[in-house]
Design an enzyme around this catalytic site. Structure first.
Site, PDB file in Angstrom:
ATOM      1  N   ARG A  70      31.233  37.998  -6.532  1.00  0.00           N
ATOM      2  CA  ARG A  70      30.750  39.374  -6.588  1.00  0.00           C
ATOM      3  C   ARG A  70      31.086  40.088  -5.285  1.00  0.00           C
ATOM      4  O   ARG A  70      31.109  39.473  -4.224  1.00  0.00           O
ATOM      5  CB  ARG A  70      29.230  39.405  -6.805  1.00  0.00           C
ATOM      6  CG  ARG A  70      28.812  39.086  -8.234  1.00  0.00           C
ATOM      7  CD  ARG A  70      27.309  39.182  -8.415  1.00  0.00           C
ATOM      8  NE  ARG A  70      26.612  38.128  -7.718  1.00  0.00           N
ATOM      9  CZ  ARG A  70      26.034  38.233  -6.538  1.00  0.00           C
ATOM     10  NH1 ARG A  70      26.028  39.401  -5.906  1.00  0.00           N
ATOM     11  NH2 ARG A  70      25.437  37.214  -5.971  1.00  0.00           N
ATOM     12  N   TYR A 198      35.990  39.020 -12.222  1.00  0.00           N
ATOM     13  CA  TYR A 198      34.987  37.997 -11.893  1.00  0.00           C
ATOM     14  C   TYR A 198      33.676  38.241 -12.664  1.00  0.00           C
ATOM     15  O   TYR A 198      33.214  39.387 -12.768  1.00  0.00           O
ATOM     16  CB  TYR A 198      34.712  37.978 -10.371  1.00  0.00           C
ATOM     17  CG  TYR A 198      33.560  37.054 -10.074  1.00  0.00           C
ATOM     18  CD1 TYR A 198      33.744  35.669 -10.154  1.00  0.00           C
ATOM     19  CD2 TYR A 198      32.278  37.539  -9.844  1.00  0.00           C
ATOM     20  CE1 TYR A 198      32.673  34.808  -9.976  1.00  0.00           C
ATOM     21  CE2 TYR A 198      31.207  36.686  -9.668  1.00  0.00           C
ATOM     22  CZ  TYR A 198      31.414  35.318  -9.728  1.00  0.00           C
ATOM     23  OH  TYR A 198      30.348  34.471  -9.580  1.00  0.00           O
ATOM     24  N   LYS A 207      24.767  40.805 -14.683  1.00  0.00           N
ATOM     25  CA  LYS A 207      24.095  41.418 -13.528  1.00  0.00           C
ATOM     26  C   LYS A 207      23.936  42.931 -13.707  1.00  0.00           C
ATOM     27  O   LYS A 207      22.912  43.500 -13.342  1.00  0.00           O
ATOM     28  CB  LYS A 207      24.876  41.127 -12.249  1.00  0.00           C
ATOM     29  CG  LYS A 207      25.119  39.653 -11.985  1.00  0.00           C
ATOM     30  CD  LYS A 207      23.834  38.874 -11.909  1.00  0.00           C
ATOM     31  CE  LYS A 207      24.095  37.434 -11.523  1.00  0.00           C
ATOM     32  NZ  LYS A 207      22.847  36.672 -11.437  1.00  0.00           N
ATOM     33  N   HIS A 227      15.741  38.084 -11.524  1.00  0.00           N
ATOM     34  CA  HIS A 227      16.785  37.078 -11.295  1.00  0.00           C
ATOM     35  C   HIS A 227      16.108  35.701 -11.302  1.00  0.00           C
ATOM     36  O   HIS A 227      15.976  35.063 -10.259  1.00  0.00           O
ATOM     37  CB  HIS A 227      17.446  37.370  -9.940  1.00  0.00           C
ATOM     38  CG  HIS A 227      18.702  36.606  -9.683  1.00  0.00           C
ATOM     39  ND1 HIS A 227      19.150  36.313  -8.423  1.00  0.00           N
ATOM     40  CD2 HIS A 227      19.627  36.075 -10.528  1.00  0.00           C
ATOM     41  CE1 HIS A 227      20.287  35.643  -8.488  1.00  0.00           C
ATOM     42  NE2 HIS A 227      20.596  35.483  -9.749  1.00  0.00           N
ATOM     43  N   SER A 249      21.546  33.569  -5.452  1.00  0.00           N
ATOM     44  CA  SER A 249      22.685  32.972  -6.159  1.00  0.00           C
ATOM     45  C   SER A 249      23.114  31.671  -5.488  1.00  0.00           C
ATOM     46  O   SER A 249      23.117  31.566  -4.259  1.00  0.00           O
ATOM     47  CB  SER A 249      23.852  33.948  -6.134  1.00  0.00           C
ATOM     48  OG  SER A 249      23.428  35.204  -6.594  1.00  0.00           O
ATOM     49  N   CYS A 251      21.700  28.732  -5.357  1.00  0.00           N
ATOM     50  CA  CYS A 251      20.654  27.975  -4.658  1.00  0.00           C
ATOM     51  C   CYS A 251      19.965  27.012  -5.613  1.00  0.00           C
ATOM     52  O   CYS A 251      18.816  26.619  -5.402  1.00  0.00           O
ATOM     53  CB  CYS A 251      19.620  28.904  -4.039  1.00  0.00           C
ATOM     54  SG  CYS A 251      20.218  29.731  -2.564  1.00  0.00           S
ATOM     55  N   ASP A 278      19.157  31.999 -15.297  1.00  0.00           N
ATOM     56  CA  ASP A 278      19.541  33.036 -14.329  1.00  0.00           C
ATOM     57  C   ASP A 278      18.714  34.319 -14.408  1.00  0.00           C
ATOM     58  O   ASP A 278      18.467  34.935 -13.390  1.00  0.00           O
ATOM     59  CB  ASP A 278      21.029  33.377 -14.525  1.00  0.00           C
ATOM     60  CG  ASP A 278      21.608  34.151 -13.352  1.00  0.00           C
ATOM     61  OD1 ASP A 278      21.284  33.815 -12.201  1.00  0.00           O
ATOM     62  OD2 ASP A 278      22.392  35.096 -13.589  1.00  0.00           O
ATOM     63  N   ARG A 369      33.307  28.262 -11.531  1.00  0.00           N
ATOM     64  CA  ARG A 369      32.225  28.375 -12.520  1.00  0.00           C
ATOM     65  C   ARG A 369      32.562  27.706 -13.839  1.00  0.00           C
ATOM     66  O   ARG A 369      33.736  27.513 -14.173  1.00  0.00           O
ATOM     67  CB  ARG A 369      31.974  29.869 -12.798  1.00  0.00           C
ATOM     68  CG  ARG A 369      31.540  30.677 -11.593  1.00  0.00           C
ATOM     69  CD  ARG A 369      30.089  30.511 -11.330  1.00  0.00           C
ATOM     70  NE  ARG A 369      29.614  31.212 -10.153  1.00  0.00           N
ATOM     71  CZ  ARG A 369      28.406  31.772 -10.064  1.00  0.00           C
ATOM     72  NH1 ARG A 369      27.579  31.709 -11.077  1.00  0.00           N
ATOM     73  NH2 ARG A 369      28.024  32.360  -8.963  1.00  0.00           N
TER      74      ARG A 369
END
Ligand code: OXD
Ligand code: MN
Length: 585
Positions: A70, A198, A207, A227, A249, A251, A278, A369
């Site tokens: 991002r 992306y 998002k 989130h 993000s 974590c 998420d 990813r």
């Protein structure tokens, strides 16, 4: 005609006039369409089929090397009034934003197909779900949206019934970072994104819709778009509690959502169920509790670090029908990333398609990813399809902090819980471009995602106390404390179950704790560490508070909160004062 909805039909034709595609395709979401999109990408070389024996239906996509995460500095919230967007967002006036980005959209789809993707965020028949339509010129986006959302004809039918939807316009443009923008117009329920393929910039349901526009809508309508992962935990008596947890993000949200309890817990009968990894949309229920749905239908997870010891559940769901982005490739066409096996296999091709040798940097991009349907997860629960959502017993906030923040702390009140969320800070990760490992403020893990002024957002969080009488308890955790030698002090992963057990006990009015200025801390033996190599001294350290360091933290917070001026809710400054007073006495 492709839709009975005039508004949608008009918008698609306006966009086509601007972007000048060769063809327009309305996505149905059916199998034939899936096959033709995949065939197209394989032919174009943008999808590399993986080993059909070990990974049937799996493909590798390599993105442009400048387009791997991002880009927060190119992400804007365009509200009429700058104060509405707040100091937490880059802002542009809506007419200036439209003008700037429309100039880049002009003719950008020449020679390309314009795909119209109707999608639904959340179970298709849930009153808590919301629909959107993404227009894109990227077949990769279509293939990913098909997994990440309920996409196609059923979503279009709902849009035609409701006559409301979020408009998301996306083009990969020329992929130049100089001509890349992700713009949000929350007052117009509109998103425009160009120059990136992306996930977080291009799969607009994620998002952009579910968080930035979602949070804005949620505030106006009295709910929360967060989130957060959602996980169900069943104790040996068969009682299930649901917990929502917010972490920045990369974590470990996916790992916590799919946690496998330690063997002794499994033998006693503890079970874990995954609802989402998420995003959570949280609504007050009639019974005074908060109910959460996962608006997504799949996982767009970080590959590196996903291994048999860390997240076997994730690994098991990645053997079929998955898209891998920017991972490395083995000689026999299997996906590979750091943390999957040691040593790295011979003859790897790196994420950019080059032969890889050890010492040449990571083979897989640190933010590589996987995209996979939630249905393929063995801990996935049908409760995730419940139209009313699942009731929350606890909300957990967390960050990646080497020092200071204890393993777990419980708030003393809702107000204090909101303060705990607002004070989250964490070391940055590869999920966004920029320096990695720098501590930054990331309230509620929403710094990159809150679509309006954080001051108003915290006020909104505080106001939930007025609408809900049985709010979940709020906790803060830190799995990432290090000792002086730089070793992690807590084993993390499946062993986080031990902390969750204490959290659930506290929700049931049990569990030993000591009241401290920063909240309720577990007593040293309140967390079950049997079978772990943890000394009482290490536990004491993980559960201690260093008064001078906390005072410095509050100073830093003071400075941060000051940015929000009169929008900062009084309740938060009062909480800060209370904690400081208690630390001083
Ligand atoms: C994500 C992120 O991709 O937070 O989920 O960046
Ligand atoms: Mn995320």
């Amino acid at each position: 005609m492709t839709t009975t909805n005039k508004n949608l039909e008009q918008w698609v034709s306006d966009v086509a006039r601007l972007t000048k595609p060769d063809k327009i395709h309305w996505c149905t979401g059916d199998e034939a369409e899936k096959k033709s999109i995949i065939d197209l990408m394989v032919k174009a070389g943008t999808f590399i089929p993986l080993n059909p024996e070990t990974h049937p239906g799996c493909y590798l996509h390599r993105s442009d090397p400048s387009d791997v995460a991002r880009t927060e500095h190119l992400t804007f919230v365009c509200t009429k009034d700058q104060e509405t967007a707040g100091p937490n967002n880059n802002w542009m006036a809506p007419n200036e934003g439209h003008k700037k980005i429309d100039a880049l959209f002009d003719g950008c789809m020449k020679g390309r197909t314009l795909y119209v993707i109707p999608y639904c965020m959340g179970p298709i028949d849930s009153p808590l779900s919301r629909c959107g339509v993404e227009i894109t010129d990227s077949a990769y986006v279509v293939a990913n949206m098909r997994i990440m959302t309920r996409m196609g004809t059923p979503a279009l039918k709902r849009i035609e019934r409701e006559n409301t939807f979020v408009k998301g316009l996306h083009s990969t443009g020329d992929l130049s970072p100089d001509r890349r923008f992700v713009m949000h117009f929350p007052e117009e329920l509109t998103i425009k994104s160009i120059g990136s393929g992306y996930g977080g910039n291009a799969l607009l349901g994620k998002k952009c819709h579910a968080l930035r526009l979602g949070s804005f809508q949620a505030r106006n309508e009295g709910w929360l778009a967060e989130h957060m992962l959602i996980v169900g935990i069943e104790n040996p008596k068969g009682e299930r509690h649901y917990v929502a947890a917010a972490f920045p993000s990369a974590c470990g949200k996916t790992n916590l959502a799919m946690l496998i309890p330690p063997q002794a817990y499994r033998e006693k009968g503890w079970k874990v169920f995954t609802v989402g990894d998420d995003i959570a949309w949280i609504h007050p229920g009639k019974d005074g509790r908060l109910y959460a749905i996962n608006p997504e239908a799949g996982y767009f997870g970080v590959a590196p670090g996903t291994g048999a010891n860390t997240n076997p559940t994730a690994l098991n769901m990645l053997h079929k029908n998955a898209i891998f982005t920017n991972v490395a490739l083995t000689k026999d066409k299997k996906p590979w990333w750091e943390g999957l096996s040691k040593p790295a296999p011979e003859g790897l091709t790196d994420w950019q398609g080059r032969p890889w040798e050890s010492g040449k940097g990571p083979a897989a991009h640190p933010n590589s990813r996987f995209t996979v349907s939630a249905q393929q997860c063995e801990s996935y629960t049908p409760a995730a399809e419940d139209a009313q959502g699942v009731p929350l017993s606890a909300i957990i906030f967390g960050g990646r902090r080497k020092e200071l923040a204890p393993l777990v702390v419980e708030s003393v009140s809702w107000k204090h819980g909101v303060f705990l969320g607002a004070s989250v800070a964490s070391e940055t990760t590869a999920a966004a471009t920029g320096a990695v490992g720098v501590v930054r403020r990331d309230p509620m893990a929403m710094q990159p995602f809150c679509g309006y002024n954080f001051g108003d957002y915290w006020t909104h969080w505080l106001s939930m106390e007025k609408t809900s009488s049985k709010l979940p308890k709020i906790f803060h955790v830190n799995w990432f404390r290090q000792d002086k030698a730089g070793n992690y002090m807590w084993p993390g992963f499946g062993d986080n179950m031990r902390v969750l057990e204490w959290i659930l006990k506290r929700c049931e009015g049990k569990g030993e704790a000591t009241r401290t200025p920063i909240g309720y801390l577990p007593t040293v033996d309140a967390i079950d560490v049997s079978g772990l190599n943890m000394t009482p001294q290490a536990m004491r350290e993980l559960l201690s508070i260093e008064v001078p360091a906390w005072k410095l933290e509050l100073d830093g917070l003071n400075e941060y909160f000051a940015k929000y001026g009169s929008r900062l809710p009084k309740d938060l400054s009062e909480e800060k004062k209370r904690i400081l007073n208690e630390l001083n006495s």
